[in-house]
Design a protein around this motif. Structure first.
Motif, PDB file in Angstrom:
ATOM      1  N   GLY A 176      12.367  22.178   4.496  1.00 12.67           N
ATOM      2  CA  GLY A 176      11.784  23.098   5.464  1.00 12.67           C
ATOM      3  C   GLY A 176      12.733  24.224   5.818  1.00 12.67           C
ATOM      4  N   PHE A 177      14.002  23.882   6.008  1.00  9.01           N
ATOM      5  CA  PHE A 177      15.005  24.899   6.323  1.00  9.01           C
ATOM      6  C   PHE A 177      15.182  25.857   5.150  1.00  9.01           C
ATOM      7  N   SER A 178      15.131  25.319   3.927  1.00 12.21           N
ATOM      8  CA  SER A 178      15.248  26.153   2.726  1.00 12.21           C
ATOM      9  C   SER A 178      14.054  27.092   2.586  1.00 12.21           C
ATOM     10  N   THR A 179      12.877  26.623   3.013  1.00 11.24           N
ATOM     11  CA  THR A 179      11.684  27.469   2.999  1.00 11.24           C
ATOM     12  C   THR A 179      11.857  28.658   3.939  1.00 11.24           C
ATOM     13  N   ILE A 180      12.415  28.395   5.103  1.00  9.17           N
ATOM     14  CA  ILE A 180      12.660  29.469   6.075  1.00  9.17           C
ATOM     15  C   ILE A 180      13.646  30.491   5.502  1.00  9.17           C
ATOM     16  N   LEU A 181      14.721  29.992   4.894  1.00 10.90           N
ATOM     17  CA  LEU A 181      15.719  30.892   4.299  1.00 10.90           C
ATOM     18  C   LEU A 181      15.131  31.698   3.149  1.00 10.90           C
ATOM     19  N   TYR A 182      14.191  31.109   2.417  1.00  9.49           N
ATOM     20  CA  TYR A 182      13.543  31.807   1.310  1.00  9.49           C
ATOM     21  C   TYR A 182      12.804  33.050   1.808  1.00  9.49           C
ATOM     22  N   TYR A 183      12.092  32.911   2.910  1.00 11.75           N
ATOM     23  CA  TYR A 183      11.326  34.052   3.431  1.00 11.75           C
ATOM     24  C   TYR A 183      12.196  35.042   4.205  1.00 11.75           C
ATOM     25  N   LEU A 184      13.347  34.584   4.680  1.00  9.13           N
ATOM     26  CA  LEU A 184      14.250  35.501   5.378  1.00  9.13           C
ATOM     27  C   LEU A 184      15.136  36.286   4.418  1.00  9.13           C
ATOM     28  N   PHE A 185      15.659  35.593   3.399  1.00 11.97           N
ATOM     29  CA  PHE A 185      16.669  36.217   2.532  1.00 11.97           C
ATOM     30  C   PHE A 185      16.314  36.157   1.043  1.00 11.97           C
ATOM     31  N   HIS A 186      15.146  35.590   0.705  1.00 11.47           N
ATOM     32  CA  HIS A 186      14.689  35.491  -0.689  1.00 11.47           C
ATOM     33  C   HIS A 186      15.591  34.603  -1.552  1.00 11.47           C
ATOM     34  N   PHE A 187      16.240  33.621  -0.906  1.00 15.34           N
ATOM     35  CA  PHE A 187      16.998  32.637  -1.671  1.00 15.34           C
ATOM     36  C   PHE A 187      16.017  31.659  -2.321  1.00 15.34           C
ATOM     37  N   LYS A 188      16.270  31.289  -3.576  1.00 19.82           N
ATOM     38  CA  LYS A 188      15.413  30.300  -4.220  1.00 19.82           C
ATOM     39  C   LYS A 188      15.506  28.966  -3.483  1.00 19.82           C
ATOM     40  N   VAL A 189      14.352  28.352  -3.253  1.00 22.84           N
ATOM     41  CA  VAL A 189      14.310  27.136  -2.429  1.00 22.84           C
ATOM     42  C   VAL A 189      15.095  25.993  -3.062  1.00 22.84           C
ATOM     43  N   GLY A 190      14.915  25.766  -4.366  1.00 22.01           N
ATOM     44  CA  GLY A 190      15.598  24.663  -5.025  1.00 22.01           C
ATOM     45  C   GLY A 190      17.105  24.781  -4.970  1.00 22.01           C
ATOM     46  N   ILE A 191      17.609  25.974  -5.281  1.00 20.48           N
ATOM     47  CA  ILE A 191      19.058  26.203  -5.250  1.00 20.48           C
ATOM     48  C   ILE A 191      19.591  26.047  -3.834  1.00 20.48           C
ATOM     49  N   THR A 192      18.849  26.568  -2.861  1.00 25.39           N
ATOM     50  CA  THR A 192      19.266  26.451  -1.458  1.00 25.39           C
ATOM     51  C   THR A 192      19.332  24.991  -1.031  1.00 25.39           C
ATOM     52  N   MET A 193      18.335  24.208  -1.429  1.00 20.51           N
ATOM     53  CA  MET A 193      18.333  22.777  -1.117  1.00 20.51           C
ATOM     54  C   MET A 193      19.565  22.100  -1.689  1.00 20.51           C
ATOM     55  N   LEU A 194      19.895  22.437  -2.929  1.00 23.94           N
ATOM     56  CA  LEU A 194      21.058  21.825  -3.579  1.00 23.94           C
ATOM     57  C   LEU A 194      22.347  22.209  -2.870  1.00 23.94           C
ATOM     58  N   VAL A 195      22.469  23.487  -2.527  1.00 24.80           N
ATOM     59  CA  VAL A 195      23.676  23.964  -1.834  1.00 24.80           C
ATOM     60  C   VAL A 195      23.834  23.270  -0.473  1.00 24.80           C
ATOM     61  N   LEU A 196      22.734  23.097   0.241  1.00 16.97           N
ATOM     62  CA  LEU A 196      22.782  22.432   1.545  1.00 16.97           C
ATOM     63  C   LEU A 196      23.065  20.941   1.406  1.00 16.97           C
ATOM     64  N   ASN A 197      22.577  20.348   0.331  1.00 19.80           N
ATOM     65  CA  ASN A 197      22.716  18.900   0.150  1.00 19.80           C
ATOM     66  C   ASN A 197      24.095  18.485  -0.345  1.00 19.80           C
ATOM     67  N   ILE A 198      24.775  19.368  -1.084  1.00 21.81           N
ATOM     68  CA  ILE A 198      26.075  18.999  -1.657  1.00 21.81           C
ATOM     69  C   ILE A 198      27.089  18.571  -0.588  1.00 21.81           C
ATOM     70  N   PRO A 199      27.317  19.383   0.473  1.00 19.07           N
ATOM     71  CA  PRO A 199      28.277  18.923   1.495  1.00 19.07           C
ATOM     72  C   PRO A 199      27.815  17.663   2.208  1.00 19.07           C
ATOM     73  N   LEU A 200      26.499  17.521   2.420  1.00 18.43           N
ATOM     74  CA  LEU A 200      25.993  16.300   3.040  1.00 18.43           C
ATOM     75  C   LEU A 200      26.266  15.095   2.156  1.00 18.43           C
ATOM     76  N   PHE A 201      26.062  15.267   0.853  1.00 18.93           N
ATOM     77  CA  PHE A 201      26.302  14.166  -0.077  1.00 18.93           C
ATOM     78  C   PHE A 201      27.782  13.782  -0.105  1.00 18.93           C
ATOM     79  N   LEU A 202      28.663  14.784  -0.189  1.00 16.35           N
ATOM     80  CA  LEU A 202      30.098  14.509  -0.247  1.00 16.35           C
ATOM     81  C   LEU A 202      30.591  13.860   1.041  1.00 16.35           C
TER      82      LEU A 202
END
Length: 278
Positions: A38-64
């Motif tokens: 959901g947060f990635s969807t918001i960023l997609y419409y604000l900054f046109h970031f691809k949702v999948g890549i944004t999800m991965l970027v957000l998830n990496i620090p959480l995973f580590l």
């Protein structure tokens, strides 16, 4: 070997259905159903970031962070589910046509697909990272139950969606959250975030050791006596989260395939690892 192959195939199917719900129904209709997606969807419409890549970027620090603080239980299946979901979201977005822009239909069918997918991922012992990991971290440090943590995180994302999109779309986001939760429960054969497992086995000490080590859950012994046989055995009582149900069943089956296991809903779990006493 076959069990691992089956689990990864199940996680793949689950992430595909989850991605389908996002790409076909939720993202194109600006419905943020909470969590990292959901947060990635918001960023997609604000900054046109691809949702999948944004999800991965957000998830990496959480995973580590989860790997460091929660141990290797977050492991390979979580990493696989996280990466697969992110990749599938961006791949499917390239060629799938949007069937409807009716917000109610999008919320209903998006919630069903998303919930079914996540439920299948849970059922095969994986997660897609994100909210689940964040909730477990909050549970460890702030002693907030996993269920409450999930709700707080999702509610915060949907509230942000109300500011960025509209209150109407935020209301549909809450509808998605409700549908998703119910579908996950249905797939997992339960209704609440907490489950009570009652285990009768002749190998109770081995099961207890693995539950405490692999799941990080406490075990209570109650001595029971069979009415028919007259033999005495230990009854193990374990309280777990719904995402741990499949892992517990697999753990018990490996140690004692003849064990008797009952898994029941828990209306409320109070104490360590769950909700604090009011």
């Amino acid at each position: 070997m076959w069990r691992n192959i089956r689990d990864f195939l199940g996680i793949t199917l689950g992430t595909f259905l989850t991605a389908l719900g996002l790409v076909v129904f939720l993202i194109p209709n600006k419905i943020a159903g909470g969590g990292v997606s959901g947060f990635s969807t918001i960023l997609y419409y604000l900054f046109h970031f691809k949702v999948g890549i944004t999800m991965l970027v957000l998830n990496i620090p959480l995973f580590l962070f989860g790997l460091k603080e929660l141990g290797f239980s977050v492991g390979l299946k979580t990493l696989y589910g996280t990466i697969m979901l992110s990749v599938l979201v961006d791949i499917l977005a390239l060629f799938i046509k949007i069937p409807t822009h009716d917000l109610l239909l999008a919320a209903i069918y998006g919630g069903i697909c998303y919930g079914l997918g996540i439920g299948i991922v849970f059922k095969f012992g994986g997660t897609t990272g994100g909210t689940d990991l964040a909730a477990r971290i909050l549970n460890k440090y702030l002693k907030i139950s996993v269920g409450e943590s999930l709700f707080v995180i999702d509610a915060a994302v949907i509230t942000l969606a109300a500011v960025v999109f509209s209150v109407e779309r935020a209301l549909y986001g809450f509808l998605v959250l409700l549908i998703t939760s119910k579908i996950i429960d249905l797939v997992q054969e339960g209704r609440g975030y907490a489950k009570a497992a009652l285990i009768i086995s002749g190998k109770s000490s081995q099961i207890t050791e693995k539950v405490m080590k692999d799941l990080g859950r406490g075990v209570t012994f109650v001595q029971g006596k069979g009415a028919y046989t007259g033999s005495t055995r230990d009854l193990l009582i374990v309280i777990i989260n719904r995402s741990e149900v499949s892992r517990l069943k697999e753990l018990v089956a490996k140690i004692d395939p003849g064990a008797f296991v009952v898994i029941a809903n828990v209306n409320e779990a109070l104490g360590q690892g769950f909700k604090d006493f009011a």
